[in-house]
Scaffold this motif. Structure first.
Motif, PDB file in Angstrom:
ATOM      1  N   GLY A 149      -9.159  11.458   2.553  1.00 27.57           N
ATOM      2  CA  GLY A 149      -8.190  10.908   1.616  1.00 27.57           C
ATOM      3  C   GLY A 149      -7.192  11.973   1.182  1.00 27.57           C
ATOM      4  N   ALA A 150      -7.708  13.197   0.996  1.00 24.72           N
ATOM      5  CA  ALA A 150      -6.854  14.303   0.542  1.00 24.72           C
ATOM      6  C   ALA A 150      -5.732  14.605   1.531  1.00 24.72           C
ATOM      7  CB  ALA A 150      -7.703  15.551   0.326  1.00 24.72           C
ATOM      8  N   GLU A 151      -5.968  14.316   2.806  1.00 22.60           N
ATOM      9  CA  GLU A 151      -4.940  14.591   3.823  1.00 22.60           C
ATOM     10  C   GLU A 151      -3.760  13.640   3.737  1.00 22.60           C
ATOM     11  OE1 GLU A 151      -6.376  15.808   7.910  1.00 22.60           O
ATOM     12  OE2 GLU A 151      -8.155  14.793   7.150  1.00 22.60           O
ATOM     13  N   ALA A 152      -3.907  12.573   2.946  1.00 18.40           N
ATOM     14  CA  ALA A 152      -2.825  11.587   2.849  1.00 18.40           C
ATOM     15  C   ALA A 152      -1.670  12.076   1.984  1.00 18.40           C
ATOM     16  CB  ALA A 152      -3.367  10.277   2.291  1.00 18.40           C
ATOM     17  N   GLU A 153      -1.839  13.211   1.332  1.00 19.07           N
ATOM     18  CA  GLU A 153      -0.776  13.749   0.467  1.00 19.07           C
ATOM     19  C   GLU A 153       0.549  13.821   1.243  1.00 19.07           C
ATOM     20  OE1 GLU A 153      -0.770  14.692  -2.812  1.00 19.07           O
ATOM     21  OE2 GLU A 153       1.361  15.157  -2.581  1.00 19.07           O
ATOM     22  N   GLY A 154       1.544  13.127   0.722  1.00 17.88           N
ATOM     23  CA  GLY A 154       2.872  13.167   1.328  1.00 17.88           C
ATOM     24  C   GLY A 154       3.004  12.373   2.611  1.00 17.88           C
ATOM     25  N   ALA A 155       1.949  11.682   3.018  1.00 14.29           N
ATOM     26  CA  ALA A 155       1.988  10.974   4.305  1.00 14.29           C
ATOM     27  C   ALA A 155       2.458   9.530   4.129  1.00 14.29           C
ATOM     28  CB  ALA A 155       0.597  10.991   4.932  1.00 14.29           C
ATOM     29  N   LYS A 156       2.756   8.913   5.259  1.00 15.25           N
ATOM     30  CA  LYS A 156       3.080   7.479   5.272  1.00 15.25           C
ATOM     31  C   LYS A 156       1.930   6.744   5.945  1.00 15.25           C
ATOM     32  CE  LYS A 156       7.018   5.797   6.534  1.00 15.25           C
ATOM     33  NZ  LYS A 156       8.184   5.662   7.455  1.00 15.25           N
ATOM     34  N   ILE A 157       1.277   5.893   5.182  1.00 13.27           N
ATOM     35  CA  ILE A 157       0.122   5.144   5.686  1.00 13.27           C
ATOM     36  C   ILE A 157       0.529   3.692   5.904  1.00 13.27           C
ATOM     37  CG2 ILE A 157      -2.317   4.574   5.264  1.00 13.27           C
ATOM     38  CD1 ILE A 157      -1.894   7.546   4.951  1.00 13.27           C
ATOM     39  N   GLU A 158       0.142   3.138   7.043  1.00 19.57           N
ATOM     40  CA  GLU A 158       0.369   1.702   7.275  1.00 19.57           C
ATOM     41  C   GLU A 158      -0.961   1.059   7.626  1.00 19.57           C
ATOM     42  OE1 GLU A 158       3.954   1.208  10.026  1.00 19.57           O
ATOM     43  OE2 GLU A 158       3.714   3.378   9.810  1.00 19.57           O
ATOM     44  N   THR A 159      -1.266  -0.050   6.959  1.00 16.49           N
ATOM     45  CA  THR A 159      -2.523  -0.753   7.198  1.00 16.49           C
ATOM     46  C   THR A 159      -2.237  -2.196   7.614  1.00 16.49           C
ATOM     47  OG1 THR A 159      -2.783  -1.689   4.987  1.00 16.49           O
ATOM     48  CG2 THR A 159      -3.503   0.601   5.283  1.00 16.49           C
ATOM     49  N   ILE A 160      -3.289  -2.917   7.924  1.00 20.20           N
ATOM     50  CA  ILE A 160      -3.133  -4.316   8.322  1.00 20.20           C
ATOM     51  C   ILE A 160      -2.428  -5.124   7.231  1.00 20.20           C
ATOM     52  CG2 ILE A 160      -5.451  -4.953   7.453  1.00 20.20           C
ATOM     53  CD1 ILE A 160      -3.617  -6.491  10.502  1.00 20.20           C
ATOM     54  N   GLU A 161      -2.648  -4.738   5.979  1.00 22.11           N
ATOM     55  CA  GLU A 161      -2.056  -5.507   4.885  1.00 22.11           C
ATOM     56  C   GLU A 161      -0.527  -5.441   4.896  1.00 22.11           C
ATOM     57  OE1 GLU A 161      -4.708  -3.535   4.515  1.00 22.11           O
ATOM     58  OE2 GLU A 161      -6.270  -4.601   3.395  1.00 22.11           O
ATOM     59  N   GLY A 162       0.024  -4.459   5.596  1.00 13.82           N
ATOM     60  CA  GLY A 162       1.466  -4.337   5.641  1.00 13.82           C
ATOM     61  C   GLY A 162       2.094  -4.923   6.899  1.00 13.82           C
ATOM     62  N   MET A 163       1.297  -5.558   7.711  1.00 13.66           N
ATOM     63  CA  MET A 163       1.803  -5.975   9.035  1.00 13.66           C
ATOM     64  C   MET A 163       2.674  -7.226   8.960  1.00 13.66           C
ATOM     65  SD  MET A 163      -0.407  -5.903  12.437  1.00 13.66           S
ATOM     66  CE  MET A 163       0.197  -6.369  14.016  1.00 13.66           C
ATOM     67  N   ALA A 164       2.275  -8.204   8.180  1.00 16.56           N
ATOM     68  CA  ALA A 164       3.120  -9.397   8.011  1.00 16.56           C
ATOM     69  C   ALA A 164       4.150  -9.090   6.944  1.00 16.56           C
ATOM     70  CB  ALA A 164       2.264 -10.585   7.602  1.00 16.56           C
ATOM     71  N   LYS A 165       5.339  -9.648   7.125  1.00 20.05           N
ATOM     72  CA  LYS A 165       6.365  -9.465   6.091  1.00 20.05           C
ATOM     73  C   LYS A 165       6.365 -10.736   5.252  1.00 20.05           C
ATOM     74  CE  LYS A 165       7.313  -5.492   7.677  1.00 20.05           C
ATOM     75  NZ  LYS A 165       6.074  -4.793   7.337  1.00 20.05           N
ATOM     76  N   GLY A 166       5.680 -10.702   4.152  1.00 17.14           N
ATOM     77  CA  GLY A 166       5.522 -11.903   3.340  1.00 17.14           C
ATOM     78  C   GLY A 166       4.769 -12.954   4.131  1.00 17.14           C
TER      79      GLY A 166
END
Lengths: 286, 747, 158
Positions: free
Chosen positions: C66-83
């Protein structure tokens, strides 16, 4: 456990040297995090080296390439120059784990894990690659072959870590190849593996070769007898059989859940033979 | 409920492929699985497991763990009673060891703590003193009289001399004169086979969230194939009334039979009771392998006699299955199914179950059948080779048909084996040329299928849409197929129906989602519930029209007067009837409760081409075709999906999957790295051919399809490998070292 | 173990969390951010059910701290559909019955999307090797491969 995102090489060395407990260097993390999760290691300190300057760079140097310790398999595979010069090294690295693991795993990490079955190491040994190590006494270079000591153990001393791996330049008509055997087509640890690097003269005769084997002994082996079997030949069937026999002869594997002594010994020769032919073709041999 | 005789042979919705109702939730990450729920004040549960295959528990000291800050409860077997009935006691003892640990991974204690870090730390502080006992994990070794005794007092009645007390079950099936049958044979092949234990390999580890109030009321959210079963067992173990424990099934991330029992649920409830806080307990992958239920491993002898022209004259099999640390009856299914595909005058099967120091086996897709049929189909293939006969012709010649007295007793009604074999024979795959080092194999497969206890309620909403409430976790698209059957029966569109899986307190008992029973039995009850609602709707229309209820019939979503004599009324739609229902007698519903029989057996034939690398022993599957009788394919996509998924599980079983135990009795490969389930790049397309020979026991002719497809691949692959390398293989999995060794032995 | 404060971006939204130094990104997503679409099937990088994108790279979130996520861009399944608009892969997985139990589906969709961004016209073999790290036990992969190819064809045409 502490997690430290290091800013420079000196800081890494200092942190590793000062830690009285267990310290681990984090680059790709695909070994360390598994060990952490399984309770195989309980580090007191994790030093993340991914943010050091140049640690994720691939740079040309003396006709070869210097590859930063935090360069992932996916990044290496996308570098046309390295792929053209050392295709066997790259294919070894690219066989480590899944596409997801490729997004993180590094050659240096694979080497430091100390596994005799590490997929990137036979290719690096065949390539006579050299690692650059930073430590309390400054910077030193060391042949990849001299890094592994025994399963899980490497020759780096306290405070040291790998900053880059150097792949040397190649003459015309030179190439390499790596093959491993796994029960499935992906996602397994090598049961046996072979890396072959060779150079040809204008008429296709092999003038130099290095043959290495993985997963058949406590460390990756460099098999000179096998290389000698093909030097001076055009990799005819007879010389390949001698190469295969030389490979099988030096095997000192274990029986385990992944394969038997008998099986590993047998297929080490088969893989070396097949890898030699791939390398030969890549180098322009007919 | 018999097959509809009139009408209903043409369908509007059955046989189409509409999108599944849970599709969007599952592609967007919204679907809630076992580990996805949370509760206020929730604790994390962790289980301490035995590192030994067999040991006496001399003492457990939990005081240091209890004293650790953040630990809210620690339990051992002492926190449970000792159930009186054997079944409940065995289940409980499997969930938490009492007196002895019986296998590597057996639970000995559990903690609930404020977070995973504290829980793990607490486990390390629990001191267990063991006295290590000798162990046995091999099926044949466990049957020997001098084998270590896994559990005393479980030996079968009338245990034969020379057998260990570990032997708990014995079964025999068959008919006819065996000696006379073998005397008529021109060729007899007798061979022994072994199969390794495999795991269902569902990607979702077991998970649950338990809450127990001070008032004795409990709630359990759990990934399971049967939440009514979970309720029953947990209530018994915890000494609760069934009504006080409400169990809700989460979305389930695969089960294949492995989620038909309990492992962690009673432990989570006991931790919740002791701590007074909700407790989430989730197995990690290592725990799934070490401490849930894989399938049995087996050792089998088969002897078959055949005439020169391919008629089987007599067939005999002796099956020995180990089912782990508690008694298991799975070998009965093996002994019953071994020769089910054949019409035989003389047949006998004998099955033995033996206990070992391994986790108690759980059902795995057609439990007991794949290993038995693997051995039988291997010997049939060898006879075909020896006698120079076509393996499909021989199977057709001996195929079980309507009227065949099956090897396990019952006489078959309409079955699809012959049609399936004919389809395979006519398929281009069977005639395609093979290259060097390639082999083609085939095998028949069979499963009984099951009906069982089922409740369904159909509610008509005031807007004319329909809710179906059923009680079986949807493991492969059953909400879609049940909605389809309701829509078909009511004559309305699929999207007007929504099917939900109810919790245990919202609907009467439903048996586990197993035995390929859901599309058959829940479908049948749905149709019946819809018909009951139709009756009510017709009566309501009659009431409005002021005519006799018998003078109204239902067609395509409308109540209609049955003829000119009934009156000239415009058909009344389901929407109109629903809207007017408050004025015609109130809400309209239909329901049906049944212990369904007539499930209708299922046959399949698999055809495979593969290539063996003669230098490494590696097998590459090149082409695969599944032929299966579905009775009536309600949603063909999901029927194909079952056929493909089952085939691939069988391919894994045949080639690489196995439980590997060390000399110390510990599992060597408790992870998805070294327990090698097939990955996408291992496989070709899996082609499917669905046959539809209606099941006489279902109004639409539906048969269960889920389990049969795992049965044929073991022998189909083994027969293809054997033909490719010119050597009969007799042990699964056929991992490369095993094949290379066989090749070397051939010289 | 002192917790670490991390600032990151998840599915385009600025996100902050605290986590233990040894906590995986998967645990952070599921337990701290309640994004439970990423699943834990193994915790060792062998099943792919936790696949997410970190700075444009496909990774197993169980193998990232989790600590490595500092400043990163994370994309998960929840972001795949646009609305309400599903990604073509999501739509084709539903239409082509490429899921049964659905537990592996989020990881496979994230991985397949990464493939099609890199290689819009893959062969079946390329799809199979790319997805070799995503285990599915229900489907036998057949309908998954076909759904990925159907989505790829639609995306090439769009």
């Amino acid at each position: 456990m502490r997690y430290v995102k290091a800013e420079n090489v000196a800081e890494v060395v200092q942190l590793l040297q000062d830690e009285v407990g267990v310290a681990r260097v984090l680059a790709g993390g695909t070994d360390v995090l598994v060990q952490l999760k399984m309770g195989m290691v309980e580090p007191d300190l994790i030093v993340d080296i991914k943010h050091l300057e140049g640690i994720k760079d691939i740079v040309s140097e003396d006709g070869g390439y210097r590859i930063g310790a935090a360069v992932s398999g996916a990044e290496l595979g996308e570098h046309a120059g390295v792929v053209a010069l050392w295709p066997g090294v790259v294919e070894g690295v690219e066989l480590i784990g899944s596409t997801q693991v490729q997004g993180r795993a590094t050659m240096a990490g694979n080497l430091c894990n100390g596994s005799p079955a590490a997929d990137s190491v036979p290719g690096l040994v065949a390539a006579d690659a050299v690692v650059r190590i930073a430590g309390p006494d400054g910077v030193r270079d060391c042949a990849v072959l001299d890094i592994p000591v025994s399963p899980g153990k490497i020759s780096l001393t306290k405070g040291e870590f790998i900053t880059s791996i150097f792949l040397p330049k190649r003459p015309e008509r030179a190439s390499d190849a790596y093959l491993r055997f796994i029960p499935r087509t992906e996602m397994d640890i090598a049961v046996a593996a072979a890396g072959v690097s060779l150079e040809l003269d204008a008429d296709g005769t092999c003038t130099a070769a290095r043959v290495s084997l993985g997963a058949v002994a406590p460390t990756v082996l460099l098999v000179e007898e096998a290389a000698n079997a093909i030097i001076g030949t055009k990799l005819d069937e007879a010389s390949l059989e001698i190469l295969a026999a030389a490979c099988s002869a030096v095997c000192n594997p274990i029986d385990d859940k992944r394969g038997t002594i008998e099986f590993r010994t047998e297929i080490a020769g088969v893989l070396a033979k097949r890898a030699a032919l791939i390398a030969y073709k890549r180098a322009g041999g007919q | 409920m018999a097959l509809d005789e009139n009408g209903k042979r043409t369908f509007n919705i059955i046989g189409t492929r509409p999108p599944r109702p849970d599709g969007i939730d599952k592609v967007t990450g919204r679907a809630m699985y076992g580990a996805d729920a949370t509760a206020p004040g929730m604790l994390t549960g962790h289980i301490l497991r035995s590192p030994h295959a067999h040991a006496k528990i001399k003492s457990i000291d939990t005081s240091a763990a209890e004293a650790l800050s953040g630990v809210k409860a620690v339990i051992t077997s002492a926190d449970f009673g000792v159930p009186e009935d054997d079944y409940t006691r065995d289940v409980q003892d499997n969930c938490m060891a009492r007196e002895k640990v019986l296998y590597d991974g057996h639970a000995v204690a559990a903690v609930a703590a404020i977070n995973a870090g504290v829980a793990k730390q607490a486990l390390k502080l629990i001191k267990v003193e063991y006295e290590i006992l000798p162990h046995v994990t091999d099926v044949d070794a466990a049957m020997k009289p001098d084998a270590p005794i896994v559990l005393a007092g479980y030996a079968m009645d009338g245990l034969p001399k020379g057998m260990s007390e570990n032997v708990t079950h014995h079964f025999e099936f068959g008919h006819g004169d065996m000696d006379a049958g073998f005397a008529k044979a021109d060729k007899i092949v007798e061979r022994s086979f072994t199969t390794a234990a495999t795991h269902q390999g569902y990607i979702e580890p077991h998970a649950c969230l338990a809450t127990m109030g001070g008032d004795g009321k409990g709630e359990l959210w759990v990934c399971t194939q049967g939440h009514y079963h979970v309720r029953g067992v947990c209530a018994d173990i915890l000494g609760m009334d069934a009504s006080q424990l409400r169990v809700t099934a989460s979305e389930i991330g695969g089960g294949f039979g492995g989620k038909t029992t309990v492992f962690i649920e009673p432990v989570a409830l006991a931790l919740a009771r002791k701590s007074g806080r909700p407790v989430k307990l989730v197995m990690n992958r290592e725990e799934v392998f070490r401490a849930s239920g894989p399938t049995v491993s087996s050792s089998t002898d088969v002897k078959i006699g055949m005439t020169k022209d391919g008629r089987i004259t007599a067939a005999h099999a002796t099956l020995r299955y180990q089912g782990g640390a508690f008694p298991s009856g799975t070998v009965q299914f093996g002994a019953q199914s071994a020769f089910a595909a054949y019409d035989l005058d003389a047949v006998q099967t004998i099955g033995w179950n033996v206990m070992t120091n391994r986790p108690k086996e759980a059902a795995y897709r057609a439990p007991g059948a794949p290993m038995a049929i693997y051995a039988v189909e291997s010997v049939v293939d060898e006879l075909c080779q020896e006698l120079g006969l076509d393996p499909l012709d021989v199977r057709l010649k001996n195929a079980a048909r309507k009227g065949t007295k099956s090897a396990y007793g019952p006489t078959f009604d309409d079955i699809g084996l012959e049609a399936t074999l004919e389809a395979a024979k006519a398929h281009p795959h069977y005639a395609a040329p093979l290259g060097p080092n390639q082999g083609r194999g085939l095998s028949c497969g069979f499963w009984f299928n099951f009906g069982g206890n089922t409740c369904v309620t159909m509610n008509l909403n005031f807007d004319g849409t329909v809710g179906i409430t059923e009680g079986n976790p949807d493991i492969g698209g059953s909400r879609a197929s049940i909605s389809m059957m309701a829509a078909e029966e009511l004559g309305i569109s699929y999207d007007k129906v929504r099917t939900i899986v109810a919790d245990t307190n919202s609907l009467g008992h439903n048996d586990i989602t197993d035995g390929s029973r859901v599309t058959f039995a829940v479908g049948l009850a749905t149709i019946k519930a819809a018909r009951e609602a139709i009756k009510v709707m017709c009566a309501r229309a009659a009431k409005i029209w002021d005519i006799d209820a018998d003078a109204v019939y239902w067609e395509d979503g409308f109540a209609k007067p049955s003829g000119p004599n009934a009156g000239a009324f415009e058909p009344m739609s389901i929407e109109e009837i629903a809207a007017s229902s408050p004025n015609t007698g109130g809400p309209i519903a239909g329901h049906h409760e049944v212990n369904a029989d007539g499930a209708g057996v299922s046959f399949g034939v698999h055809l495979v081409d593969l290539e063996v690398d003669p230098e490494t022993g590696a097998t590459t599957v090149l082409r695969y075709t599944v032929f299966q009788d579905a009775g009536k394919a309600v949603h063909p996509d999901y029927v194909e999906g079952q056929m493909q998924g089952g085939a691939v599980q069988g391919i894994g079983w045949a080639l690489n999957e196995e439980y590997i135990y060390g000399q110390d009795g510990r599992l060597q490969n408790p992870g998805l790295l070294d327990y090698r389930i097939p990955v996408a790049s291992d496989l070709p397309d899996i082609d499917t051919v669905i046959l539809e020979i209606p099941n006489p026991g279902h109004p639409y002719g539906v048969r269960g399809v889920g389990e049969t497809p795992i049965v044929p691949p073991l022998a189909a692959i083994s027969n293809a490998v054997s033909r490719s390398i010119g050597l009969r293989m007799s042990a699964l999995p056929m991992s490369p070292p095993k094949i290379l060794k066989a090749l070397k032995s051939k010289g | 173990m002192k917790n670490i404060h991390v600032s990151t971006t998840v599915n385009g939204d600025p996100t902050e969390f605290i986590c233990a130094p040894d906590e995986s990104l998967l645990d952070v997503l599921r337990d701290r951010l309640r994004l439970t679409g990423s699943k834990e099937g193994c915790g060792s990088g062998d099943c792919g059910a936790c696949s997410v994108m970190v700075d444009g790279r496909l990774v197993c979130s169980c193998l990232v701290l989790g600590a490595e996520a500092e400043g990163a861009k994370i994309e998960t399944i929840e972001g795949m559909a646009k609305g309400d608009d599903l990604h073509p892969l999501q739509q084709h997985f539903i239409d082509g019955a490429a899921l049964q139990c659905g537990i592996c589906t989020p990881g496979i969709l994230v991985a397949a999307k990464a493939l099609l961004e890199k290689n819009p016209n893959p062969t079946d073999t390329e799809v199979r090797y790319w997805l070799a790290g995503n285990l599915c036990r229900c489907t036998g992969y057949d309908k998954i491969i076909k759904a990925v190819q159907a989505a790829a064809a639609e995306m090439r045409g769009a």
